[in-house]
Write an enzyme that holds these catalytic residues in place. Structure first.
Site, PDB file in Angstrom:
ATOM      1  N   SER A 145       0.844  -1.198   0.000  1.00 19.99           N
ATOM      2  CA  SER A 145       0.000   0.000   0.000  1.00 19.99           C
ATOM      3  C   SER A 145       0.881   1.251   0.000  1.00 19.99           C
ATOM      4  CB  SER A 145      -0.950  -0.060   1.195  1.00 19.99           C
ATOM      5  OG  SER A 145      -1.983   0.891   1.044  1.00 19.99           O
ATOM      6  N   ASP A 224      -9.977  -5.568  -3.347  1.00 13.53           N
ATOM      7  CA  ASP A 224      -9.359  -4.584  -2.458  1.00 13.53           C
ATOM      8  C   ASP A 224     -10.300  -3.385  -2.330  1.00 13.53           C
ATOM      9  OD1 ASP A 224      -7.735  -2.400  -1.495  1.00 13.53           O
ATOM     10  OD2 ASP A 224      -5.963  -3.545  -2.092  1.00 13.53           O
ATOM     11  N   HIS A 257      -7.363  -5.985   0.941  1.00 12.69           N
ATOM     12  CA  HIS A 257      -6.178  -5.156   1.226  1.00 12.69           C
ATOM     13  C   HIS A 257      -5.420  -5.633   2.471  1.00 12.69           C
ATOM     14  CE1 HIS A 257      -4.093  -1.443   0.156  1.00 12.69           C
ATOM     15  NE2 HIS A 257      -4.069  -1.052   1.416  1.00 12.69           N
TER      16      HIS A 257
END
Lengths: 279, 279
Positions: A145, A224, A257
């Site tokens: 991320s 995600d 995620h």
């Protein structure tokens, strides 16, 4: 530098160290996994850059990477995600300030005094690690991320410094999405021209035709929750196609995620890096 | 019953469910890992009992067991460690009250109203899991520390109910150590005679000569900070020798009480259970 944790793990040792960072002007912690091979000789190092809200703990407790690092003889270093402490500027927000350093060097007040995670990750931390642990000069970098953004940016800005780079769910174009707008606006100011050197897609598009093009490995979950709003991997795809930059983008059906996604594929990433680090 | 988390993981799904427990009189959460094989047919179930201070989250985020569960086609169910909530008795202490149910049925006020983790783990939860998920009737049980105590006790008290049992760093003789004295004194009262049916060593020593003797697999770190004060695995060794109860006790050099220890050997435990569950 002080060791504050040490745990036997898969034949090696998972440690956490604390030290005074001159670059960041505060105490910092990082995790380091020393595989069994490190007891007998020098090992290459994979740097792992974590995402928003993380400390040095998240990756070392949740990713399950130690098994693969032990298998391949790779040291993994996992720093914190920002400067920390009472004297360090902060915001009442999960995506700005402490826990959200974005792996750049801030130029704006009050952030510029401490927020230099780029210099910390690229220069100070590797020098420290190399001085204290049995490392070879072979380095790789990966992250998740915000840390995926960090991994891509530090590798793209430093040709020859990393043998390989990969990312999970990276913020590939921070200059185009809300997380990046907020952080870059605060850390770098409102002149968006200054943002471009911290944006992986901009770095790829702006690279010289003859420059080294380190292949990018990216895993991205199709479910995600930040895919469309913050991550937008098609921008990376388009940039790589336009610039002739090699990219392997793997869209993973059903994955989100979370660290359950990272855990599912970290073994493939460690193997990918180990092959490059041995080469 | 409500699903509050669902994450793709190693080809299967890590879920967290919340439900009203009639036995405990409160809302409870548990983690369940459904391996890829569960999408095609029924799978056996390994119950994991966690240690002091844990919720349903610790094992599912830190042990890395999903990889092995996916490999062997085993469902893993990881309940919370006590009843929870505002109406549930608690103590200002990490080793008594919420987070410290000790897998027994309390008889003393104020604990008896909710603290019936034994009935929950042995009866209510498996019935719920079997009603909602594609399970076979084959069950195994494992756990860590207080949950290692729980795993040994539920298996020893219920011959034929579990195909296999294992434990990491279990409290093998709670009637002899401070954690057990404190918890059993509160939950069961001061008559130590009533404690014996919740003590693995006492159950082994007191078992009938002709009774089924399910083999015990125990891993114990030699550098465990609670080894001498709370765990004392030699008591288990002595009890098993005296009663002719089969035990494999593996002392692991360098390992401590943490999840880094569990992560290092959970693959061997899942493989051990999978072999018994298939048999």
């Amino acid at each position: 530098m002080q060791r504050i944790e040490s745990h036997a793990c898969f034949g090696g040792t998972q440690e956490v160290w604390q030290h005074r960072s001159g670059v960041l002007g505060c105490e910092m912690r990082y995790g380091i996994y020393l595989p069994p091979q490190a007891a007998r000789g020098d090992c290459p190092v994979l740097y792992w850059l974590s995402g928003l809200t993380c400390s040095e703990q998240n990756f070392i407790t949740k990713a399950g990477a130690q098994r693969y690092a032990a298998e391949h003889g790779v040291i993994i270093v996992a720093p914190d995600t920002s400067p920390r402490g009472e004297g360090v500027a902060d915001a009442d927000s999960y995506d700005l300030g402490q826990g959200a350093g974005f792996y750049l060097n801030a130029t704006q007040s009050p952030w510029a005094a401490h927020y230099r995670m780029y210099d910390y990750v690229v220069e100070e931390l590797p020098a420290l690690v190399d001085a204290h642990f049995p490392t070879t000069t072979a380095r790789a970098v990966s992250g998740h991320s915000m840390g995926g953004h960090g991994a891509l940016v530090v590798a793209l800005r430093n040709p020859g410094r990393y043998r390989s780079v990969s990312a999970f769910s990276p913020i590939v174009a921070p200059t185009r999405v809300p997380w990046g707008h907020k952080a870059f606006g605060a850390y770098l100011g409102l002149d968006a021209e200054s943002w471009r050197e911290w944006d992986a897609c901009e770095l790829i598009i702006g690279s010289q035709p003859g420059a080294e093009k380190l292949s990018l490995l990216v895993d991205q979950g199709e479910d995600d929750e930040f895919l469309d709003s913050q991550l937008q991997p098609t921008r990376l795809q388009a940039a790589c196609e336009a610039a002739g930059h090699p990219l392997e983008l793997r869209m993973r059906a059903g994955h989100d995620h979370s660290y359950y996604f990272i855990a599912s594929f970290i073994g493939e990433h460690v193997a990918h890096h180990a092959a490059a680090l041995r080469g």
